[in-house]
Motif scaffolding. Structure first.
Motif, PDB file in Angstrom:
ATOM      1  N   UNK A   1      47.863  50.940  50.444  1.00  0.00           N
ATOM      2  CA  UNK A   1      48.865  49.930  50.097  1.00  0.00           C
ATOM      3  C   UNK A   1      48.228  48.566  49.857  1.00  0.00           C
ATOM      4  N   UNK A   2      47.256  48.205  50.685  1.00  0.00           N
ATOM      5  CA  UNK A   2      46.578  46.925  50.493  1.00  0.00           C
ATOM      6  C   UNK A   2      45.829  46.894  49.174  1.00  0.00           C
ATOM      7  N   UNK A   3      45.092  47.974  48.886  1.00  0.00           N
ATOM      8  CA  UNK A   3      44.340  48.036  47.639  1.00  0.00           C
ATOM      9  C   UNK A   3      45.269  47.998  46.429  1.00  0.00           C
ATOM     10  N   UNK A   4      46.373  48.741  46.501  1.00  0.00           N
ATOM     11  CA  UNK A   4      47.300  48.798  45.364  1.00  0.00           C
ATOM     12  C   UNK A   4      47.921  47.434  45.079  1.00  0.00           C
ATOM     13  N   UNK A   5      48.301  46.730  46.127  1.00  0.00           N
ATOM     14  CA  UNK A   5      48.875  45.399  45.932  1.00  0.00           C
ATOM     15  C   UNK A   5      47.862  44.453  45.311  1.00  0.00           C
ATOM     16  N   UNK A   6      46.603  44.551  45.761  1.00  0.00           N
ATOM     17  CA  UNK A   6      45.557  43.714  45.177  1.00  0.00           C
ATOM     18  C   UNK A   6      45.247  44.130  43.748  1.00  0.00           C
ATOM     19  N   UNK A   7      45.257  45.440  43.477  1.00  0.00           N
ATOM     20  CA  UNK A   7      45.075  45.915  42.096  1.00  0.00           C
ATOM     21  C   UNK A   7      46.068  45.236  41.158  1.00  0.00           C
ATOM     22  N   UNK A   8      47.338  45.244  41.555  1.00  0.00           N
ATOM     23  CA  UNK A   8      48.380  44.668  40.707  1.00  0.00           C
ATOM     24  C   UNK A   8      48.192  43.168  40.553  1.00  0.00           C
ATOM     25  N   UNK A   9      47.889  42.509  41.650  1.00  0.00           N
ATOM     26  CA  UNK A   9      47.759  41.053  41.600  1.00  0.00           C
ATOM     27  C   UNK A   9      46.543  40.636  40.784  1.00  0.00           C
TER      28      UNK A   9
END
Length: 429
Positions: free
Chosen positions: A243-251
């Motif tokens: 979840x942390x990686x995915x949120x950073x991917x999007x940002x």
């Protein structure tokens, strides 16, 4: 702690935990450019941007939301053509197609230039802009959205009140300690801090977008695919990382969605949020536990960052996860001593991760912080930690946090210079 400090803590969190659309360093440039266009009364003919080396480092490799491009030039251009200076860190919330076309024209016609200047304030940003015979200069300094001065045709039309340029976002008269933060979050009325749930809502939505695999490094989606295949487990460790990686991917990949930031950084906000969201998805938490855990995490993250420079060679996305390890330890029924142990273990783990600019690769570091947060919490509730006989860790996590901040301000300065020189060389090459 005294009850009358509660409102100060709440005010601090409301100041430092705010929505931000896109990486906050390019957004600072976009905001200054948007204000310049506002003062000019139209889109500039030319834009000259001057930023500090640290801001340059954090702005050249990250995608700007809604543009499909990375870097400070596009941030400046689209800020000037389509930004709304009244929206602060959400200055790029309403980019029009026409505004984007005009921004790309400015770049194609080489009407935008970015250079580096030295300044003690790492957020120092100056935009010089002209339209016909009108010229303006806009300066942002000391905070990502704080206008320092504005000049129109040589006349000073705005000057901010003089404030001390502190090294961090919250080095104020307000004292923070782990003990005081824990006493606050366990005693304050729930209704007074329920606003912090917005951080989970925004950052989880960002993670959902990142899981599409269409943004940034695609780390979150890659981890998800291996979970689906059974190679990785969808446990607390795996979910917090995913979840942390995915949120950073999007940002970092330019998704047109706001993150809930912490201390001026969306990735710090993600790091302080997503491990708590992961825990809540795996264990039924009541509203009281969820809200207090989120508040504990974000306030500890603010505290840790308050000991560091606003921008430095130390990766703040990993150190912000120290807030998450405190909250996870508390959710696992750990006491104050256990929270000290968890933070100390994280300092013994991720304190050497340096920042080489905002970029898609930040998802790796966000996932690293999440992993360390989970491991450190588990170790802490088992009564174990990296001890004060090891490395830069002290008996008290408060002392360890102070020492980590001191090293980021002193010993890592030469590291920062080397990183920036490397990035400059790559740009020239």
């Amino acid at each position: 702690m005294m009850v009358n400090q509660w409102q100060q803590y709440i005010d601090l969190v409301q100041k430092e935990v705010v929505p931000a659309l896109g990486c906050t360093e390019p957004v600072t440039v976009a905001l200054a450019s948007a204000k310049a266009s506002e003062l000019l009364g139209g889109v500039p003919d030319h834009l000259t941007i001057k930023v500090t080396p640290n801001l340059y480092k954090n702005g050249m490799g990250v995608f700007v939301p809604g543009t499909g491009k990375a870097g400070l030039p596009i941030a400046a251009a689209v800020g000037a053509t389509a930004g709304d200076a009244d929206k602060g860190l959400e200055v790029l919330a309403t980019i029009s197609d026409q505004g984007l076309i005009r921004a790309n024209q400015l770049l194609d016609e080489k009407r935008v230039s970015v250079t580096m200047v030295s300044n003690d304030d790492v957020l120092y940003t100056v935009v010089d802009a002209s339209l016909a015979d009108k010229h303006v200069e806009v300066c942002i300094a000391k905070a990502h959205t704080r206008f320092e001065y504005m000049v129109v045709n040589g006349d000073l039309v705005y000057q901010a009140e003089n404030v001390q340029c502190t090294s961090s976002t919250s080095e104020q008269s307000l004292s923070l300690t782990i003990a005081d933060i824990l006493a606050f979050i366990t005693s304050v009325p729930l209704a007074d801090i329920s606003f912090i749930k917005r951080a989970a809502e925004l950052n989880k939505a960002l993670a959902d977008t990142g899981l599409s695999g269409n943004f940034g490094l695609g780390l979150g989606a890659s981890l998800q695919s291996q979970m689906d295949l059974g190679l990785l487990s969808d446990d607390l460790l795996g979910r917090a990382m995913r979840l942390g990686a995915a949120a950073s991917d999007a940002r970092m990949g330019g998704a047109h969605q706001a993150a809930m930031s912490n201390s001026g950084s969306g990735n710090q906000g993600i790091s302080a949020t997503m491990p708590i969201v992961a825990f809540a998805e795996l264990r039924d938490l009541n509203d009281d536990q969820y809200v207090r855990a989120l508040m504990l995490s974000h306030l500890v993250a603010i505290y840790v960052k308050s000991k560091q420079n606003k921008l430095s060679a130390l990766c703040a996305a990993t150190t912000a996860a120290m807030g998450s390890t405190a909250a996870l330890t508390w959710l696992l029924k750990g006491d104050l001593a256990a929270i000290h142990r968890a933070i100390n273990s994280m300092i013994g783990d991720v304190s050497g991760v340096f920042c080489d600019g905002a970029k898609a690769g930040c998802a790796m570091k966000v996932s690293t912080g999440a992993s360390s947060a989970v491991k450190s919490a588990i170790l802490a509730v088992a009564g174990r930690c990296v001890s004060s006989q090891q490395g830069i860790v002290f008996e008290s996590a408060d002392d360890s946090i102070t020492q980590l901040g001191l090293m980021s301000k002193t010993a890592m300065l030469s590291t920062d210079e080397a990183i920036i020189a490397t990035m400059q060389h790559k740009q020239v090459g």
